[in-house]
Design a protein around this motif. Structure first.
Motif, PDB file in Angstrom:
ATOM      1  N   LEU A 165       0.836  -1.187   0.000  1.00  0.00           N
ATOM      2  CA  LEU A 165       0.000   0.000   0.000  1.00  0.00           C
ATOM      3  C   LEU A 165       0.877   1.245   0.000  1.00  0.00           C
ATOM      4  CD1 LEU A 165      -3.143   0.818   1.794  1.00  0.00           C
ATOM      5  CD2 LEU A 165      -1.173   2.024   2.659  1.00  0.00           C
ATOM      6  N   ARG A 166       0.466   2.229  -0.763  1.00  0.00           N
ATOM      7  CA  ARG A 166       1.044   3.584  -0.737  1.00  0.00           C
ATOM      8  C   ARG A 166      -0.134   4.529  -0.678  1.00  0.00           C
ATOM      9  NH1 ARG A 166       6.198   5.468  -3.584  1.00  0.00           N
ATOM     10  NH2 ARG A 166       7.637   3.795  -3.078  1.00  0.00           N
ATOM     11  N   THR A 167      -0.102   5.441   0.267  1.00  0.00           N
ATOM     12  CA  THR A 167      -1.185   6.404   0.415  1.00  0.00           C
ATOM     13  C   THR A 167      -0.599   7.746   0.818  1.00  0.00           C
ATOM     14  OG1 THR A 167      -3.371   6.753   1.435  1.00  0.00           O
ATOM     15  CG2 THR A 167      -1.659   5.801   2.843  1.00  0.00           C
ATOM     16  N   SER A 168      -1.263   8.804   0.457  1.00  0.00           N
ATOM     17  CA  SER A 168      -0.764  10.143   0.742  1.00  0.00           C
ATOM     18  C   SER A 168      -1.625  10.800   1.819  1.00  0.00           C
ATOM     19  CB  SER A 168      -0.791  10.978  -0.540  1.00  0.00           C
ATOM     20  OG  SER A 168      -0.277  12.262  -0.309  1.00  0.00           O
ATOM     21  N   VAL A 169      -0.957  11.475   2.767  1.00  0.00           N
ATOM     22  CA  VAL A 169      -1.655  12.221   3.817  1.00  0.00           C
ATOM     23  C   VAL A 169      -1.040  13.611   3.932  1.00  0.00           C
ATOM     24  CG1 VAL A 169      -2.398  10.199   5.134  1.00  0.00           C
ATOM     25  CG2 VAL A 169      -0.193  11.246   5.632  1.00  0.00           C
ATOM     26  N   GLU A 170      -1.842  14.540   4.380  1.00  0.00           N
ATOM     27  CA  GLU A 170      -1.397  15.922   4.518  1.00  0.00           C
ATOM     28  C   GLU A 170      -0.361  16.058   5.637  1.00  0.00           C
ATOM     29  OE1 GLU A 170      -3.330  20.284   5.677  1.00  0.00           O
ATOM     30  OE2 GLU A 170      -4.580  18.485   5.750  1.00  0.00           O
ATOM     31  N   ALA A 171       0.706  16.817   5.374  1.00  0.00           N
ATOM     32  CA  ALA A 171       1.684  17.175   6.410  1.00  0.00           C
ATOM     33  C   ALA A 171       1.174  18.439   7.093  1.00  0.00           C
ATOM     34  CB  ALA A 171       3.055  17.404   5.789  1.00  0.00           C
ATOM     35  N   ARG A 172       1.116  18.398   8.417  1.00  0.00           N
ATOM     36  CA  ARG A 172       0.572  19.535   9.171  1.00  0.00           C
ATOM     37  C   ARG A 172       1.634  20.115  10.093  1.00  0.00           C
ATOM     38  NH1 ARG A 172      -5.043  16.718  11.160  1.00  0.00           N
ATOM     39  NH2 ARG A 172      -5.757  16.078   9.110  1.00  0.00           N
ATOM     40  N   ASN A 173       1.440  21.367  10.479  1.00  0.00           N
ATOM     41  CA  ASN A 173       2.346  22.004  11.432  1.00  0.00           C
ATOM     42  C   ASN A 173       1.900  21.700  12.855  1.00  0.00           C
ATOM     43  OD1 ASN A 173       3.983  23.254   9.477  1.00  0.00           O
ATOM     44  ND2 ASN A 173       2.525  24.925   9.276  1.00  0.00           N
ATOM     45  N   THR A 174       2.867  21.447  13.724  1.00  0.00           N
ATOM     46  CA  THR A 174       2.565  21.185  15.129  1.00  0.00           C
ATOM     47  C   THR A 174       2.361  22.500  15.878  1.00  0.00           C
ATOM     48  OG1 THR A 174       4.912  21.202  15.723  1.00  0.00           O
ATOM     49  CG2 THR A 174       3.944  19.067  15.140  1.00  0.00           C
ATOM     50  N   ALA A 175       1.704  22.421  17.018  1.00  0.00           N
ATOM     51  CA  ALA A 175       1.511  23.599  17.870  1.00  0.00           C
ATOM     52  C   ALA A 175       2.804  23.954  18.600  1.00  0.00           C
ATOM     53  CB  ALA A 175       0.387  23.341  18.867  1.00  0.00           C
ATOM     54  N   ALA A 176       3.645  22.952  18.855  1.00  0.00           N
ATOM     55  CA  ALA A 176       4.932  23.147  19.529  1.00  0.00           C
ATOM     56  C   ALA A 176       5.936  22.162  18.940  1.00  0.00           C
ATOM     57  CB  ALA A 176       4.788  22.913  21.037  1.00  0.00           C
ATOM     58  N   THR A 177       7.201  22.475  19.079  1.00  0.00           N
ATOM     59  CA  THR A 177       8.257  21.599  18.553  1.00  0.00           C
ATOM     60  C   THR A 177       8.242  20.253  19.271  1.00  0.00           C
ATOM     61  OG1 THR A 177       9.624  23.493  17.989  1.00  0.00           O
ATOM     62  CG2 THR A 177      10.751  21.382  18.206  1.00  0.00           C
ATOM     63  N   ILE A 178       8.393  19.184  18.509  1.00  0.00           N
ATOM     64  CA  ILE A 178       8.487  17.831  19.062  1.00  0.00           C
ATOM     65  C   ILE A 178       9.957  17.439  19.015  1.00  0.00           C
ATOM     66  CG2 ILE A 178       7.761  15.424  18.831  1.00  0.00           C
ATOM     67  CD1 ILE A 178       5.296  16.499  17.245  1.00  0.00           C
ATOM     68  N   GLU A 179      10.595  17.308  20.173  1.00  0.00           N
ATOM     69  CA  GLU A 179      12.033  17.037  20.265  1.00  0.00           C
ATOM     70  C   GLU A 179      12.391  15.623  19.810  1.00  0.00           C
ATOM     71  OE1 GLU A 179      16.049  17.375  20.800  1.00  0.00           O
ATOM     72  OE2 GLU A 179      14.597  19.009  20.804  1.00  0.00           O
TER      73      GLU A 179
END
Length: 178
Positions: free
Chosen positions: A133-147
């Motif tokens: 399977l290959r599927t595309s999903v939207e890349a979103r911005n986080t509310a805060a940085t994830i270390e």
């Protein structure tokens, strides 16, 4: 005197074992983690085993993890996903089983790949002929940085949403039981 020597030897051995047992300097820099999601009846739906690299003041997507290139989706071994029953993964059917989970991050979206090859190191031996399977999903911005690269599940009425995020980006993929 024998008893004194025996006691001294015993204390020396305990001290040596204690000192060497505290040496943790070679711990994995990207430790392994696992997350699981369950159905409403508490039966397992899916599990992910992955390693968690750290941001360490680096630019992640577009530099450390290049856009448009296959990524193991974490560090060390390729991320592994197990479905305990047949599911819809972003509305596409996937049979129960254990698979490798790869991604191709892009600025606007990620291609999420379920692949038959398991127990592989990184994406060095990635073979697209084994993709199921290959599927595309939207890349979103986080509310805060994830270390640390992080994966979690968010329960929904019909299954769970898989969330994967690092730095300032995350993706969300719905998983529904059939």
């Amino acid at each position: 005197m024998k008893l004194l020597n025996l006691c001294f030897s015993f204390v020396l051995i305990l001290t040596t074992v204690s000192i060497s047992a505290q040496d943790f300097k070679d711990l994995d820099k990207s430790p392994m983690d696992a997350v699981i999601t369950r159905n409403q009846d508490n039966s397992p739906l899916a599990r992910i085993i992955y390693s968690r690299p750290k941001k360490k003041n680096r630019v992640i997507f577009g530099e450390l993890v290049p856009y448009g290139k296959i990524w193991r989706t974490g560090a060390n071994e390729a991320t592994e996903i197990t479905f305990y029953e047949d599911v819809l993964f972003n509305s596409e059917k996937v049979k129960a089983g254990t698979y490798a989970l790869y991604t191709i991050p892009n600025k606007e979206n990620w291609v999420v790949i379920i692949n038959k090859a398991i127990n592989t190191w990184g994406a060095y031996s990635y073979d697209d002929s084994l993709d199921i399977l290959r599927t595309s999903v939207e890349a979103r911005n986080t509310a805060a940085t994830i270390e640390d690269f992080s994966v979690t599940f968010k329960p929904t009425k019909y299954g769970s949403d898989l969330l994967m995020g690092w730095d300032d980006t995350f993706v969300e993929i719905p998983i529904q039981k059939l």
